[in-house]
Design an enzyme around this catalytic site. Structure first.
Site, PDB file in Angstrom:
ATOM      1  N   SER A   1      -7.989  -6.512   1.243  1.00 20.68           N
ATOM      2  CA  SER A   1      -7.273  -6.067   0.044  1.00 20.68           C
ATOM      3  C   SER A   1      -7.285  -7.117  -1.063  1.00 20.68           C
ATOM      4  O   SER A   1      -6.621  -6.933  -2.083  1.00 20.68           O
ATOM      5  CB  SER A   1      -5.834  -5.702   0.401  1.00 20.68           C
ATOM      6  OG  SER A   1      -5.198  -6.797   1.004  1.00 20.68           O
TER       7      SER A   1
ATOM      8  N   THR B   1      -1.701  -7.579  -1.262  1.00 22.37           N
ATOM      9  CA  THR B   1      -2.030  -8.443  -2.403  1.00 22.37           C
ATOM     10  C   THR B   1      -1.544  -9.827  -2.068  1.00 22.37           C
ATOM     11  O   THR B   1      -0.529  -9.971  -1.407  1.00 22.37           O
ATOM     12  CB  THR B   1      -1.242  -7.956  -3.653  1.00 22.37           C
ATOM     13  OG1 THR B   1      -1.811  -6.734  -4.096  1.00 22.37           O
ATOM     14  CG2 THR B   1      -1.257  -8.949  -4.788  1.00 22.37           C
TER      15      THR B   1
ATOM     16  N   THR C   1      -5.825  -9.206  -6.201  1.00 23.60           N
ATOM     17  CA  THR C   1      -5.858  -8.000  -5.361  1.00 23.60           C
ATOM     18  C   THR C   1      -7.046  -7.113  -5.704  1.00 23.60           C
ATOM     19  O   THR C   1      -7.580  -7.186  -6.819  1.00 23.60           O
ATOM     20  CB  THR C   1      -4.570  -7.175  -5.559  1.00 23.60           C
ATOM     21  OG1 THR C   1      -4.498  -6.147  -4.580  1.00 23.60           O
ATOM     22  CG2 THR C   1      -4.504  -6.540  -6.940  1.00 23.60           C
TER      23      THR C   1
ATOM     24  N   ARG D   1      -8.233   2.161 -13.047  1.00 23.88           N
ATOM     25  CA  ARG D   1      -6.788   1.930 -12.871  1.00 23.88           C
ATOM     26  C   ARG D   1      -6.510   0.423 -12.746  1.00 23.88           C
ATOM     27  O   ARG D   1      -7.173  -0.290 -12.009  1.00 23.88           O
ATOM     28  CB  ARG D   1      -6.305   2.647 -11.608  1.00 23.88           C
ATOM     29  CG  ARG D   1      -4.823   2.422 -11.279  1.00 23.88           C
ATOM     30  CD  ARG D   1      -4.614   1.326 -10.267  1.00 23.88           C
ATOM     31  NE  ARG D   1      -3.232   1.245  -9.777  1.00 23.88           N
ATOM     32  CZ  ARG D   1      -2.783   0.293  -8.985  1.00 23.88           C
ATOM     33  NH1 ARG D   1      -3.595  -0.677  -8.594  1.00 23.88           N
ATOM     34  NH2 ARG D   1      -1.543   0.292  -8.572  1.00 23.88           N
TER      35      ARG D   1
ATOM     36  N   GLY E   1      -3.415  -2.266 -11.830  1.00 19.43           N
ATOM     37  CA  GLY E   1      -2.079  -2.320 -11.236  1.00 19.43           C
ATOM     38  C   GLY E   1      -1.201  -3.372 -11.886  1.00 19.43           C
ATOM     39  O   GLY E   1      -1.471  -3.851 -12.991  1.00 19.43           O
TER      40      GLY E   1
ATOM     41  N   THR F   1       4.350  -7.487  -4.537  1.00 14.69           N
ATOM     42  CA  THR F   1       3.315  -6.734  -3.835  1.00 14.69           C
ATOM     43  C   THR F   1       3.901  -5.372  -3.492  1.00 14.69           C
ATOM     44  O   THR F   1       5.107  -5.217  -3.339  1.00 14.69           O
ATOM     45  CB  THR F   1       2.813  -7.473  -2.579  1.00 14.69           C
ATOM     46  OG1 THR F   1       1.757  -6.713  -1.988  1.00 14.69           O
ATOM     47  CG2 THR F   1       3.912  -7.694  -1.567  1.00 14.69           C
ATOM     48  N   GLY F   2       3.019  -4.393  -3.391  1.00 15.05           N
ATOM     49  CA  GLY F   2       3.476  -3.024  -3.184  1.00 15.05           C
ATOM     50  C   GLY F   2       2.807  -2.143  -4.215  1.00 15.05           C
ATOM     51  O   GLY F   2       1.812  -2.530  -4.827  1.00 15.05           O
TER      52      GLY F   2
HETATM   53  C1  SD4 Z   1      -1.473  -2.776  -6.842  1.00  9.71           C
HETATM   54  N1  SD4 Z   1       0.387  -4.196  -6.310  1.00  9.71           N
HETATM   55  O1  SD4 Z   1      -2.609  -2.792  -7.260  1.00  9.71           O
HETATM   56  C2  SD4 Z   1      -1.002  -3.958  -6.039  1.00  9.71           C
HETATM   57  C3  SD4 Z   1      -1.288  -3.683  -4.617  1.00  9.71           C
HETATM   58  C4  SD4 Z   1      -0.384  -4.324  -3.652  1.00  9.71           C
HETATM   59  O2  SD4 Z   1       0.550  -4.229  -1.543  1.00  9.71           O
HETATM   60  O3  SD4 Z   1       0.297  -5.250  -3.883  1.00  9.71           O
HETATM   61  N2  SD4 Z   1      -0.293  -3.812  -2.480  1.00  9.71           N
HETATM   62  O4  SD4 Z   1      -0.697  -1.844  -7.002  1.00  9.71           O
END
Ligand code: SD4
Length: 334
Positions: free
Chosen positions: A82, A186, A204, A214, A216, A237-238
């Site tokens: 990731s 991430t 990430t 897209r 993030g 993260t998320g």
């Molecule tokens: C995103 N926040 O691109 C990042 C991905 C991530 O755990 O952190 N995932 O949305």
């Protein structure tokens, strides 16, 4: 704060306090006044080796910024699924990467978004910060800039066979619907150095199966990372859409500015988002934070959100304060 957290925290801050009082007692010690143990905090358990490399960089005389860059670079070339070019492709089978970096002194920031084929987007972000009057470059322009500045570039298109293999294992969420936590991770990494300076970075491949183009939260200053050299730093993260609409890392730092502990600052940002978000506490967001005084913490809607903490005294994976509709009013581990 759990007993263990408190013990480790005390171990960490007692040394700093002892140094501080020694400094107060004698002007000869004033050079040591601002010195303390460095502190490195990053998202997930996989951040631990990045923290440990960052610590070595600091101990070898590197700046907090150098340490952030080197720690994140380790993840970008680690084969992580990731982060970096080994990360998750978008709906068109292309890996598009997001990264940002911030340096507390001078409040500098740099970022690249939706960039293909750049092996170390964190270094591209640092170059944007240091070599241009801009903060953010995107897509082909970011790729061109990275290549012009000597960074390693490759074909960003996922290898066809491994992409098919990866695709076969997916539950095939429609583009823009792959919001399961396992579909994204991430690295956000934040550092307080021995001089009390703060830096942070984030990198990430973003949301798996995202719509091409897209972007993030990770490359957004105040989204994926925010650093205020007077206060502290936070990283996220998320699901980025849940973070960037709220400038959430900025919120965490502002919460600390108003006196909250790092863990409480993270938890409060989540509660505030959950109050207006239709998903409430079912959304996917997790934060790490540290403050200028050497305290650290984390909170997340993911149960037991793991994060990594490293100082010269210890390097461990901790659990962030869990927030869910069931326990949003209760404390977690701090
Ligand atoms: C995103 N926040 O691109 C990042 C991905 C991530 O755990 O952190 N995932 O949305």
């Amino acid at each position: 704060m759990s007993d263990q957290t408190r013990r480790d925290f005390l171990k960490h801050t007692t040394a700093a306090a002892a140094t501080f009082s020694a400094g107060c007692a004698s002007t000869q010690s004033s050079a040591r006044l601002a010195k303390r143990d460095p502190l490195i905090v990053s998202t997930w358990g996989f951040g631990k080796p990045a923290n440990e490399l960052a610590l070595k960089v600091l101990q070898g005389g590197g700046s907090a910024l150098d340490a952030v860059e080197q720690g994140v670079r380790l993840m970008e070339s680690s084969g992580n699924t990731s982060v970096g070019l080994s990360g998750k492709p978008n709906a068109a089978g292309v890996v598009q990467l997001d990264a940002c970096i911030m340096n507390g002194p001078g409040h500098q920031a740099g970022s690249v978004a939706g960039v293909e084929g750049v092996v170390h987007p964190i270094s591209a972000a640092r170059l944007v910060m240091e070599k241009t009057p801009h903060v953010m470059l995107v897509g082909p322009g970011a790729h061109w800039f990275a290549e012009q500045n000597g960074l390693e570039v490759r074909d960003g298109q996922a290898d066809e066979a491994s992409y098919r293999e990866w695709l076969a294992k997916q539950k095939k969420p429609a583009p823009g619907k792959g919001d399961k936590p396992e579909n994204h991770d991430t690295i956000a990494l934040i550092i307080l150095d021995t001089d009390g300076n703060i830096a942070g970075g984030c990198s990430t491949s973003g949301w798996s199966g995202k719509v091409p183009g897209r972007v993030g939260d990770s490359p957004i200053i105040g989204g994926g990372v925010y650093v205020d050299n007077e206060v502290g730093a936070a990283g996220a993260t998320g699901l980025g859409e849940n973070v960037m609409r709220y400038c959430a890392s900025y919120q965490v730092v502002e919460n600390m500015r108003h006196g909250m502990s790092p863990t409480e600052a993270c938890a409060e940002a989540i509660r505030r988002i959950a109050k207006t978000d239709p998903q409430g506490m079912d959304l996917s967001i997790n934060f790490i934070a540290l403050n200028k005084g050497g305290e650290f913490g984390a909170a997340g809607t993911q149960a037991n959100f793991p994060y990594s903490v490293t100082t010269p005294a210890f390097s461990e994976i901790r659990k962030g304060q869990p927030l869910s509709s069931a326990n949003q009013k209760e404390g977690g581990n701090e």
